[in-house]
Design an enzyme around this catalytic site. Structure first.
Site, PDB file in Angstrom:
ATOM      1  N   TYR A 160       0.903  -1.220  -0.092  1.00 29.16           N
ATOM      2  CA  TYR A 160       0.040   0.164  -0.085  1.00 29.16           C
ATOM      3  C   TYR A 160       0.884   1.264  -0.131  1.00 29.16           C
ATOM      4  CZ  TYR A 160      -4.086   2.682   1.512  1.00 29.16           C
ATOM      5  OH  TYR A 160      -5.087   3.510   1.643  1.00 29.16           O
ATOM      6  N   ARG A 213      -6.956  10.463 -10.852  1.00 33.64           N
ATOM      7  CA  ARG A 213      -6.077  10.933  -9.655  1.00 33.64           C
ATOM      8  C   ARG A 213      -5.533  10.036  -8.795  1.00 33.64           C
ATOM      9  NH1 ARG A 213      -5.815   9.969  -4.884  1.00 33.64           N
ATOM     10  NH2 ARG A 213      -7.978  10.870  -4.284  1.00 33.64           N
ATOM     11  N   LYS A 231      -5.751  -1.808  -2.640  1.00 31.77           N
ATOM     12  CA  LYS A 231      -6.827  -1.466  -1.562  1.00 31.77           C
ATOM     13  C   LYS A 231      -7.351  -2.879  -1.269  1.00 31.77           C
ATOM     14  CE  LYS A 231      -7.041   3.084  -1.335  1.00 31.77           C
ATOM     15  NZ  LYS A 231      -7.439   3.838  -0.250  1.00 31.77           N
ATOM     16  N   GLU A 302     -12.471   4.565  -6.406  1.00 29.59           N
ATOM     17  CA  GLU A 302     -11.070   5.006  -5.846  1.00 29.59           C
ATOM     18  C   GLU A 302     -10.397   5.862  -6.823  1.00 29.59           C
ATOM     19  OE1 GLU A 302     -10.182   3.819  -2.693  1.00 29.59           O
ATOM     20  OE2 GLU A 302      -8.490   5.339  -3.048  1.00 29.59           O
ATOM     21  N   ASP A 303      -9.927   6.995  -6.272  1.00 24.79           N
ATOM     22  CA  ASP A 303      -8.871   7.793  -7.077  1.00 24.79           C
ATOM     23  C   ASP A 303      -9.490   8.359  -8.381  1.00 24.79           C
ATOM     24  OD1 ASP A 303      -7.554   7.510  -4.779  1.00 24.79           O
ATOM     25  OD2 ASP A 303      -5.562   6.498  -5.707  1.00 24.79           O
ATOM     26  N   ASP A 325     -14.082   6.029  -1.782  1.00 15.67           N
ATOM     27  CA  ASP A 325     -13.165   5.999  -0.468  1.00 15.67           C
ATOM     28  C   ASP A 325     -12.524   7.256  -0.380  1.00 15.67           C
ATOM     29  OD1 ASP A 325     -11.565   4.737   1.525  1.00 15.67           O
ATOM     30  OD2 ASP A 325     -10.036   4.289  -0.127  1.00 15.67           O
ATOM     31  N   ASP A 326     -12.145   7.915  -1.255  1.00 12.79           N
ATOM     32  CA  ASP A 326     -11.419   9.286  -1.183  1.00 12.79           C
ATOM     33  C   ASP A 326     -12.386  10.307  -0.402  1.00 12.79           C
ATOM     34  OD1 ASP A 326      -8.959   8.427  -2.350  1.00 12.79           O
ATOM     35  OD2 ASP A 326     -10.319   8.143  -4.145  1.00 12.79           O
ATOM     36  N   ASN A 472      -0.852  11.611   0.148  1.00 15.93           N
ATOM     37  CA  ASN A 472       0.022  10.678  -0.230  1.00 15.93           C
ATOM     38  C   ASN A 472       0.539  10.521  -1.386  1.00 15.93           C
ATOM     39  OD1 ASN A 472      -0.407   8.958   2.061  1.00 15.93           O
ATOM     40  ND2 ASN A 472      -2.630   8.823   1.300  1.00 15.93           N
ATOM     41  N   ASN A 516      -4.833   7.363   7.516  1.00 17.59           N
ATOM     42  CA  ASN A 516      -5.222   7.029   6.209  1.00 17.59           C
ATOM     43  C   ASN A 516      -6.503   6.197   6.201  1.00 17.59           C
ATOM     44  OD1 ASN A 516      -5.046   4.901   3.958  1.00 17.59           O
ATOM     45  ND2 ASN A 516      -3.215   6.049   3.733  1.00 17.59           N
TER      46      ASN A 516
HETATM   47  N1  LIG Z   1      -4.611  10.148   3.723  1.00 18.05           N
HETATM   48  C1  LIG Z   1      -5.596   9.511   3.189  1.00 18.05           C
HETATM   49  O1  LIG Z   1      -6.276   8.555   3.741  1.00 18.05           O
HETATM   50  C2  LIG Z   1      -6.265   9.989   1.762  1.00 18.05           C
HETATM   51  C3  LIG Z   1      -5.218  10.947   1.359  1.00 18.05           C
HETATM   52  N2  LIG Z   1      -5.528  11.524   0.138  1.00 18.05           N
HETATM   53  C4  LIG Z   1      -4.673  12.308  -0.685  1.00 18.05           C
HETATM   54  O2  LIG Z   1      -5.398  13.635  -0.767  1.00 18.05           O
HETATM   55  C5  LIG Z   1      -4.628  14.456  -1.942  1.00 18.05           C
HETATM   56  C6  LIG Z   1      -5.812  15.020  -2.565  1.00 18.05           C
HETATM   57  O3  LIG Z   1      -6.836  13.962  -3.103  1.00 18.05           O
HETATM   58  P1  LIG Z   1      -8.131  14.507  -3.595  1.00 18.05           P
HETATM   59  O4  LIG Z   1      -8.804  15.371  -2.940  1.00 18.05           O
HETATM   60  O5  LIG Z   1      -8.719  13.170  -4.130  1.00 18.05           O
HETATM   61  O6  LIG Z   1      -7.534  15.077  -5.226  1.00 18.05           O
HETATM   62  P2  LIG Z   1      -8.297  16.288  -5.950  1.00 18.05           P
HETATM   63  O7  LIG Z   1      -7.441  16.522  -7.259  1.00 18.05           O
HETATM   64  O8  LIG Z   1      -9.563  16.061  -6.105  1.00 18.05           O
HETATM   65  O9  LIG Z   1      -8.031  17.863  -5.117  1.00 18.05           O
HETATM   66  C7  LIG Z   1      -6.569  18.392  -4.848  1.00 18.05           C
HETATM   67  C8  LIG Z   1      -7.155  19.662  -4.265  1.00 18.05           C
HETATM   68  O10 LIG Z   1      -5.728  20.210  -3.786  1.00 18.05           O
HETATM   69  C9  LIG Z   1      -5.489  21.383  -4.229  1.00 18.05           C
HETATM   70  N3  LIG Z   1      -4.105  22.059  -4.646  1.00 18.05           N
HETATM   71  C10 LIG Z   1      -3.420  21.324  -5.542  1.00 18.05           C
HETATM   72  N4  LIG Z   1      -2.368  22.128  -5.361  1.00 18.05           N
HETATM   73  C11 LIG Z   1      -2.342  22.790  -4.379  1.00 18.05           C
HETATM   74  C12 LIG Z   1      -1.474  23.871  -3.885  1.00 18.05           C
HETATM   75  N5  LIG Z   1      -0.007  24.088  -4.256  1.00 18.05           N
HETATM   76  N6  LIG Z   1      -2.020  24.565  -2.957  1.00 18.05           N
HETATM   77  C13 LIG Z   1      -3.064  24.542  -2.319  1.00 18.05           C
HETATM   78  N7  LIG Z   1      -3.895  23.555  -2.894  1.00 18.05           N
HETATM   79  C14 LIG Z   1      -3.654  22.805  -3.965  1.00 18.05           C
HETATM   80  C15 LIG Z   1      -6.489  21.754  -5.579  1.00 18.05           C
HETATM   81  O11 LIG Z   1      -6.518  22.848  -6.005  1.00 18.05           O
HETATM   82  P3  LIG Z   1      -6.877  23.437  -7.490  1.00 18.05           P
HETATM   83  O12 LIG Z   1      -8.419  22.569  -7.946  1.00 18.05           O
HETATM   84  O13 LIG Z   1      -7.092  24.956  -7.396  1.00 18.05           O
HETATM   85  O14 LIG Z   1      -5.792  22.784  -8.342  1.00 18.05           O
HETATM   86  C16 LIG Z   1      -7.526  20.539  -5.130  1.00 18.05           C
HETATM   87  O15 LIG Z   1      -8.466  21.544  -4.432  1.00 18.05           O
HETATM   88  C17 LIG Z   1      -3.922  13.021  -2.654  1.00 18.05           C
HETATM   89  O16 LIG Z   1      -2.536  13.172  -2.268  1.00 18.05           O
HETATM   90  C18 LIG Z   1      -4.360  11.968  -2.079  1.00 18.05           C
HETATM   91  O17 LIG Z   1      -3.191  10.931  -1.851  1.00 18.05           O
HETATM   92  C19 LIG Z   1      -6.741  11.159  -0.486  1.00 18.05           C
HETATM   93  C20 LIG Z   1      -7.515  10.104   0.013  1.00 18.05           C
HETATM   94  C21 LIG Z   1      -7.271   9.679   1.254  1.00 18.05           C
HETATM   95  C1  LIG Z   2      -5.283   6.943   0.701  1.00 15.21           C
HETATM   96  C2  LIG Z   2      -5.881   7.125  -0.207  1.00 15.21           C
HETATM   97  O1  LIG Z   2      -7.092   6.756  -0.707  1.00 15.21           O
HETATM   98  C3  LIG Z   2      -5.442   8.166  -1.378  1.00 15.21           C
HETATM   99  O2  LIG Z   2      -4.448   8.735  -1.033  1.00 15.21           O
HETATM  100  O3  LIG Z   2      -5.791   8.618  -2.318  1.00 15.21           O
HETATM  101 MG   LIG Z   3      -7.407   7.203  -2.791  1.00 18.49          MG
END
Ligand SMILES: NC(=O)C1=CN([C@@H]2O[C@H](COP(=O)(O)OP(=O)(O)OC[C@H]3O[C@@H](n4cnc5c(N)ncnc54)[C@H](OP(=O)(O)O)[C@@H]3O)[C@@H](O)[C@H]2O)C=CC1
Ligand SMILES: CC(=O)C(=O)O
Ligand SMILES: [Mg+2]
Length: 631
Positions: A160, A213, A231, A302-303, A325-326, A472, A516
């Site tokens: 993972y 993504r 996963k 997912e993603d 999941d996200d 991540n 996570n």
């Molecule tokens: N710990 C966990 O369990 C999980 C972690 N994650 C992590 O979260 C992260 C985001 O996932 P997700 O929400 O699906 O992605 P999305 O692409 O849906 O969203 C990303 C967001 O981050 C913003 N962003 C990008 N660059 C910057 C920056 N330099 N400064 C501020 N904001 C920024 C984007 O803004 P804009 O639209 O303006 O580009 C957007 O709002 C990933 O790294 C993922 O691995 C996700 C799910 C679970």
């Molecule tokens: C953990 C997870 O689902 C992510 O980083 O997208």
């Molecule tokens: Mg994910």
């Protein structure tokens, strides 16, 4: 002609005649009535080709090393041998396959970016372990899961995050043996039949991605399949899903990733990523095909990228047993972490309503987390509007206020700052200085956004700052544990998306937790599956979050640990599943008669019911022998 070739030619002729006959019987229209009365084809040795006779089809054929060609199966063979969906669409020549292999053989390449290694990311040793585990999984799944379960803390970072991120980036170079199903946009009209090529008659859990993504690594197209695989490894190890009844799926709708598109080894469609109504049509067909064959399975999205994640969830969540999941798993995880951090501070859940939360990343995960935390505040007595006023959300353009010119999505809009809107687009450092948040969460996937300045400010305004860089994999996290502790004099309550080691700081060991969604999705899916809940509601997610928080032992809270220990993951998943089922029952969504009966008897009975249904990685007898002989 050798005897062998003649036999092969005769076999091929017989097979094709039999096929024609079968087709007529089925009324497929392939052969018309004249074909029936026409004289049989004449046997002409000069027309024959050197055909191997193979009786296996589908996955059995792929798993037979004598006949398997991997990505080298040409299209007609894929059609006739029931291989569609079991391999990436692109056929590679034997030369291309050989070149890919020789690169590994001669150079032993690890495809690692040295910049990431230095920051606690994937190392050559992670890669070595990943390869060894992969080979074991291909040989003996029972032993693989036994080891994964018994060594979860050590091996979860390999199957993972963070190593799975590396595996996805390099999926096309590492590709050896297919796992899961591959659909793409050109399969339109055929998905419902392709899904029948999957060998299992029963599937309990499906994880699907379109690679839009992947973690914080952007659009990885078909390579994203590594994530559903990782996963689902956790579905089995952490929640006891049966490995014979899980299905990882990728829907390839093209990619915007130029590096992949330019790579001759990339196995996905070489076209731009689809969007708009065309995209939803393809997705609808896939969902119908999967749920048509496996109507009782839990479907995890997912993603997906921001454009599609929420619309897809809204589209299917009322019709199928599915969740994203996200958006949802991460949300429940974050709520549990903040509750845990409050308990570390000696506060109750009630104090959630008093928190000031700065959240960077207004995407699927970020807005899912904000919404769920706001719902948590509502549970503690605020109105939803009052709750949203406790949030400051930033995206790539800075702080989001009602003055934002760009149209805000429906998930972001309620959180746009209404008061002091003149600070639209403010930087994170400025927002943190001005707002003095108690909680700082990162879900932007953009790397080191929590600078020393930001972290120091958090330390200046809080006795115990709660800092959660949840992105991540490791090199995309907003900061690491050492940076947070150094900047705050070792006072941070810290939880990160990918694992961070505990920190040695001024003579003491400071704990790091992992925030996570792996703590939620296995148990959530297990509860939904065993309870046949048909839907997954916000209330069930909140129950999962609260259950997770309750699993932290008091003595761990004393050590600033805000999530349960990963070594106890099966217990955690069982408790989460149980609480999800109880909430489903209260809301009239528990449709499994057996689960209902167990729940109505007692809590212990329900626990036993869940445990009994968790698959154990032990060797089961494959032949019926008298008692005692197996040993
Ligand atoms: N710990 C966990 O369990 C999980 C972690 N994650 C992590 O979260 C992260 C985001 O996932 P997700 O929400 O699906 O992605 P999305 O692409 O849906 O969203 C990303 C967001 O981050 C913003 N962003 C990008 N660059 C910057 C920056 N330099 N400064 C501020 N904001 C920024 C984007 O803004 P804009 O639209 O303006 O580009 C957007 O709002 C990933 O790294 C993922 O691995 C996700 C799910 C679970
Ligand atoms: C953990 C997870 O689902 C992510 O980083 O997208
Ligand atoms: Mg994910």
């Amino acid at each position: 002609m050798s005897l062998l070739k003649r036999r092969a030619a005769y076999g091929a002729l017989r097979a094709s005649l039999a096929e024609g006959f079968a087709a007529r019987l089925l009324g497929s229209g392939v052969n018309d009535a004249r074909a029936f009365s026409a004289p049989a084809a004449t046997y002409k040795p000069s027309d024959t080709v050197d055909v191997e006779i193979v009786r296996k089809k589908g996955i059995d054929l792929i798993h037979d090393p004598l006949f398997n060609k991997g990505t080298g199966f040409p299209v007609p063979e894929r059609e006739r041998l029931e291989l569609r969906g079991l391999l990436p669409k692109k056929s590679l020549s034997m030369q291309a396959q050989a070149d890919r292999f020789m690169e590994d053989y001669q150079l032993g390449k690890t495809y690692i970016d040295p910049k990431h290694v230095s920051d606690g990311g994937v190392t050559p040793d992670h890669v070595r372990r990943w390869k060894v585990l992969q080979e074991l999984q291909d040989r003996n799944e029972t032993l693989f899961y036994r080891l994964l379960l018994d060594n979860f803390v050590d091996m979860a970072p390999i199957v993972y995050t963070p190593t799975v991120g590396w595996a996805c980036l390099n999926f096309h170079k590492l590709y050896r043996r297919p796992r899961g199903m591959y659909f793409d946009a050109t399969d339109k009209g055929e998905m419902a039949s392709m899904v029948w090529n999957w060998p299992a008659n029963d599937v309990d859990a499906i994880v699907v991605t379109d690679g839009g993504r992947i973690l914080g690594l952007g659009d990885l197209g078909l390579n994203g399949l590594g994530i559903p695989i990782g996963k689902l490894d956790l579905y089995v190890a952490a929640a006891g899903f049966n490995p014979g009844r899980i299905l990882p799926v990728v829907l390839d709708v093209g990619t915007s990733n130029r590096v992949l598109k330019d790579d001759p080894l990339y196995l996905g469609l070489n076209q731009d990523r689809m969007s708009g109504p065309e995209y939803f049509e393809v997705m609808d067909e896939l969902v119908k095909a999967l749920m048509g064959r496996y109507p009782d399975a839990v479907l995890q999205f997912e993603d997906f990228n921001m454009e599609h994640a929420t619309p897809l969830l809204d589209r299917y969540r009322h019709h199928h047993l599915c969740f994203n999941d996200d958006i949802q798993g991460t949300a429940a995880t974050a709520v549990a972490g903040v509750y845990g951090a409050l308990r570390v501070q000696g506060k109750s859940n009630k104090e959630l309503a008093q928190q000031r939360i700065v959240l960077v990343g207004a995407g699927s995960a970020g807005m899912g987390v904000a919404r769920m935390l706001a719902l948590g505040m509502v549970k503690q007595g605020l109105t939803y509007e009052e709750a949203t006023a406790n949030f400051w959300i930033l995206d790539a353009d800075g702080l989001i206020t009602v003055k934002r010119e760009k149209q805000l999505s429906s998930t972001v809009e309620p959180f746009a700052r209404k008061t002091q809107a003149d600070v639209e687009g403010e930087t994170l450092a400025a927002t943190v200085k001005r707002v003095k948040p108690t909680v700082l969460i990162g879900l932007a996937g953009a790397g080191k956004l929590f600078t020393e300045e930001v972290l120091t400010t958090m330390g200046e305004h809080n006795e115990r700052p709660i800092i959660m860089p949840m992105s991540n994999p490791t090199h995309r996290m907003e900061c690491n544990a050492m940076e947070a502790q150094k900047a705050t004099g070792g006072r941070t309550i810290f939880a990160s998306g990918s694992p961070c080691n505990d920190v040695e700081y001024e003579g003491r060991t400071i704990s790091s937790s992992q925030a996570n969604n792996l703590y939620i999705f296995p148990g959530l899916a297990l509860g939904a599956h065993l309870g046949a809940t048909r839907v997954i509601t916000d209330e069930m997610l909140m129950a999962a979050a609260e259950a997770l928080g309750d699993c932290i032992p008091e003595e761990d809270l004393d050590k600033d640990i805000v999530y349960p220990r990963l070594k106890d993951i099966r217990y955690v998943s069982m408790i989460v599943a149980k609480r999800v089922m109880k909430m489903a029952y209260d809301m009239g969504h528990l449709h499994s008669f057996a689960a209902k009966k167990a729940l109505e008897i007692s809590d212990e009975e329900l626990e036993a019911y869940v445990q009994e249904h968790m698959w154990e990685p032990v060797y089961k007898p494959l032949v019926n022998l008298p008692v005692g002989v197996q040993e």
